[in-house]
Enzyme design. Structure first.
Site, PDB file in Angstrom:
ATOM      1  N   LYS B 186       0.871  -1.182   0.000  1.00 52.45           N
ATOM      2  CA  LYS B 186       0.000   0.000   0.000  1.00 52.45           C
ATOM      3  C   LYS B 186       0.905   1.227   0.000  1.00 52.45           C
ATOM      4  O   LYS B 186       1.761   1.389   0.884  1.00 52.45           O
ATOM      5  CB  LYS B 186      -0.880  -0.025   1.243  1.00 52.45           C
ATOM      6  CG  LYS B 186      -1.831   1.134   1.354  1.00 52.45           C
ATOM      7  CD  LYS B 186      -2.862   1.150   0.251  1.00 52.45           C
ATOM      8  CE  LYS B 186      -4.140   0.474   0.683  1.00 52.45           C
ATOM      9  NZ  LYS B 186      -5.168   0.523  -0.397  1.00 52.45           N
ATOM     10  N   HIS B 313     -10.160  -7.103  -4.309  1.00 51.04           N
ATOM     11  CA  HIS B 313      -9.845  -6.033  -3.365  1.00 51.04           C
ATOM     12  C   HIS B 313     -10.368  -6.412  -1.979  1.00 51.04           C
ATOM     13  O   HIS B 313     -11.241  -7.237  -1.844  1.00 51.04           O
ATOM     14  CB  HIS B 313     -10.529  -4.757  -3.865  1.00 51.04           C
ATOM     15  CG  HIS B 313     -10.598  -3.671  -2.838  1.00 51.04           C
ATOM     16  ND1 HIS B 313     -11.760  -3.365  -2.142  1.00 51.04           N
ATOM     17  CD2 HIS B 313      -9.648  -2.814  -2.399  1.00 51.04           C
ATOM     18  CE1 HIS B 313     -11.507  -2.348  -1.322  1.00 51.04           C
ATOM     19  NE2 HIS B 313     -10.250  -2.003  -1.452  1.00 51.04           N
TER      20      HIS B 313
END
Lengths: 415, 415
Positions: B186, B313
């Site tokens: 991330k 996701h």
């Protein structure tokens, strides 16, 4: 919990009487071929399917069905995988080369849905996501036709239709019998101006009926472009006026009339090009060649997302196919046009209780779980004997046409 | 036949501990919110779902759930129709304005599938078309993170990760614990060159691990273009490098690295533009916002048809969501990348038996019909009390971030 693993799959080819209907490829033979599929589970529940009866499909089914024993009737992914391992290639079909795999999958897949529904007390439309309409609207499907087959001497119940007046008479009978609203004319047979004269006669006789014309790719791009002004305001959509995605995209670019297709967007792999080129704005889906009910529901979603209209294509068929079409349509929110069906042209039937009836042009789903239909085994045996006796193993409209019109030649585009 | 009509739908908001993980929007708060949905049939079977717990979703669920009594759990079309009648509009979400309708539908839809599966003795993956993989592969999901929340004084079990060395340590722990193969970072938090240095350190430490980076739209187009040469050969895909379909299409046009998204192709209406512009070549699906398992399966088919890669996701979630993701993935033939999951970051759980375990980076489907999981009612009560006590009703990563870094400002793109 019921044991819904597949114990046996049976395929029975049948031949049923078909009238001498004309299209761009010729004339319907006296018998149309179909296959009746029975998927029997370990618990003895029998699910039904109906598909093409041509030799290539029967051969492919003969390869696949022995590989399905033990599969659960819900396991559509495994059906695809096992069918893919056995069936490759294409067959010569109405629209050119047609892939066998989705046709074979569909034939079995519908019977698997039916078996699952009958095993769990659910209707197929419920298993497909829920019924969104009480009845499914169909359109009148008009054909130019001969009075009788070359082997007969007396006109059939419909008589000839080779003129505007004949079409109007046919439409009136079709509407009187079944109450259809929309009217579709199978075209690409006579010179286009004669066919449009037929449409005009239909418009005069039925001022409020949505009209459609389907030249089956029989016109050149230039002809289609020339005819557009006459068609504007007259028809609801224009089906496959010319050949291919490229050609039809040229026509679509010149008109606000939506172009529809069951010839050139007939498999998943045609969708991206169609969307990119804005060739067709209506897809006439057909679970028999799109790979079954699940794939057809997915096609419906794709049409919804891309803003493409959706209806249904038909071949000559029996009540199992009609029931499957109706369950699928009943569970499809974005069915934007009344469906096609050849069903009123058929006089034979393989389901118990005889032919399903339209009311006010629409079909109410048959009662009961699964598709809601069961086999009439005596009729199945009779129609299978027809198949053995009739000697037809491949649909051949061109040869049949030449028996009536010896000088006729196939052309696509022709005019 | 079991009576699978809906008798009652219950929604219980919960809050569970979440570590201080960083992203482009800020820092995770000490508690993440979720809603647990129970759909109870007339026969007393309870189907489970899990979704967002923010106030807007809870409010929308409160409007819809009273309208569902009497619906059959198979009637997804009616679920959509009834939800559409009650829920319009959007909420402010991570990716901007997010439509409430598909989120509310999904929350209930998963529980309906679970109830149908439990009522008929079928696993959800079987009802979705059949299991195509024994286990579902997930990826290690790395985050820059603080050592502890601002309200704590001792580091959590993971400690800080704000440097390349910290990331490698985190990845090693994640791989040791769960065996993941692929590694996702991330990003969009630190200056991009620092984040790419982190990727390089991961590559050195794990020479064979497929790497991914997700700046969450944090880079300008110019920055993304500048960084492409450094990323080529280093990563498996590049997730949402910049903002919007237009911007990302510019980046995709400049590289063979597939661009992936869970931010800009997040609903059906984004698909046509994405396909037309070739913006993203991988879609990270998420049944929680695509409208449920059926809609996600349809998305999978669309990706297959258009040649788009497919993965999943994740947000912070419990085991009900993980089981639903795993059943969907198990029934999806074209799952082309290991799925994302926040699950290893969560220490609480609401399902009986505690947390599901990854083996060699993959999850085996829980045993039993439906999703294969049941509620631990004591833990549900405890986590609901957490919700009542924690005072959080809307996720607010930005405010949390400023507690750690007072000068931090949100920017998208930022770098």
């Amino acid at each position: 919990m019921s044991d819904t693993r597949i114990a046996d799959v049976r395929v029975t080819p049948i031949a049923f009487y078909d009238p001498p209907l004309l299209n761009n490829a010729g004339c319907h033979q006296p018998f149309a071929l179909r296959s009746i599929i029975e998927v029997e589970t370990e618990d003895g529940v029998v699910g039904l399917g109906e598909s093409y009866g041509s030799q290539a499909v029967l051969d492919a089914l003969a390869k696949v069905t022995p590989k399905l024993a033990g599969l659960d009737v819900t396991d559509l992914n495994a059906l695809w995988a096992r069918a893919r391992a056995e069936v490759q290639g294409e067959m010569q079909g109405y629209t050119g080369n047609e892939r066998l795999l989705p046709r074979v999958v569909s034939a079995v897949e519908v019977a698997m849905w039916d078996a699952f529904g009958k095993s769990t007390g659910r209707r197929v439309c419920d298993l497909l996501g829920g019924q969104v309409r009480e009845t499914v609207p169909f359109s009148a499907y008009l054909f130019y036709k001969f009075a009788h087959h070359i082997t007969a001497s007396e006109p059939d119940a419909w008589g000839a239709a080779l003129t505007p007046e004949g079409l109007v008479e046919q439409a009136r009978r079709m509407k009187d019998l079944h109450g259809f609203d929309a009217i579709k004319l199978k075209a690409g047979i006579l010179p286009p101006d004669e066919e449009i004269a037929g449409l005009r006669a239909l418009r005069a006789a039925f001022p409020d009926a949505p009209l459609r014309i389907d030249p089956n790719g029989g016109w050149t791009v230039a002809t289609a472009l020339r005819l557009l002004p006459q068609l504007t305001g007259l028809i609801q959509y224009l089906e496959d006026p010319t050949v291919g995605i490229d050609g039809n995209a040229q026509v679509q670019a010149a008109t606000d009339i939506p172009l529809a297709t069951n010839m050139y967007v007939v498999a998943n792999e045609h969708l991206p090009a169609n969307m990119a080129q804005d060739a067709f704005r209506v897809i006439l889906s057909d679970h028999h060649y799109w790979g079954g009910l699940q794939a057809s529901r997915e096609l419906g979603r794709i049409c919804d997302i891309w803003g493409i209209g959706l209806s249904m294509h038909s071949n000559s068929h029996m009540g199992i196919s009609l029931a499957a079409m109706a369950h699928l349509a009943a569970a499809t929110p974005n069915l934007t046009y009344d469906c096609d069906t050849h069903y009123p042209w058929q006089t034979d039937e393989v389901i118990e209780g005889g032919k399903l009836a339209f009311e006010a042009g629409s079909l109410r789903l048959p009662d009961g779980p699964g598709l809601g239909v069961t086999l009439d085994r005596a009729e199945l045996a009779r129609l299978h004997q027809n198949y053995l006796d009739c000697g037809i193993t491949v649909r051949d409209d061109a040869t049949e046409m030449k028996k009536h019109w010896p000088d006729w030649e196939f052309g696509r585009p022709k005019f």
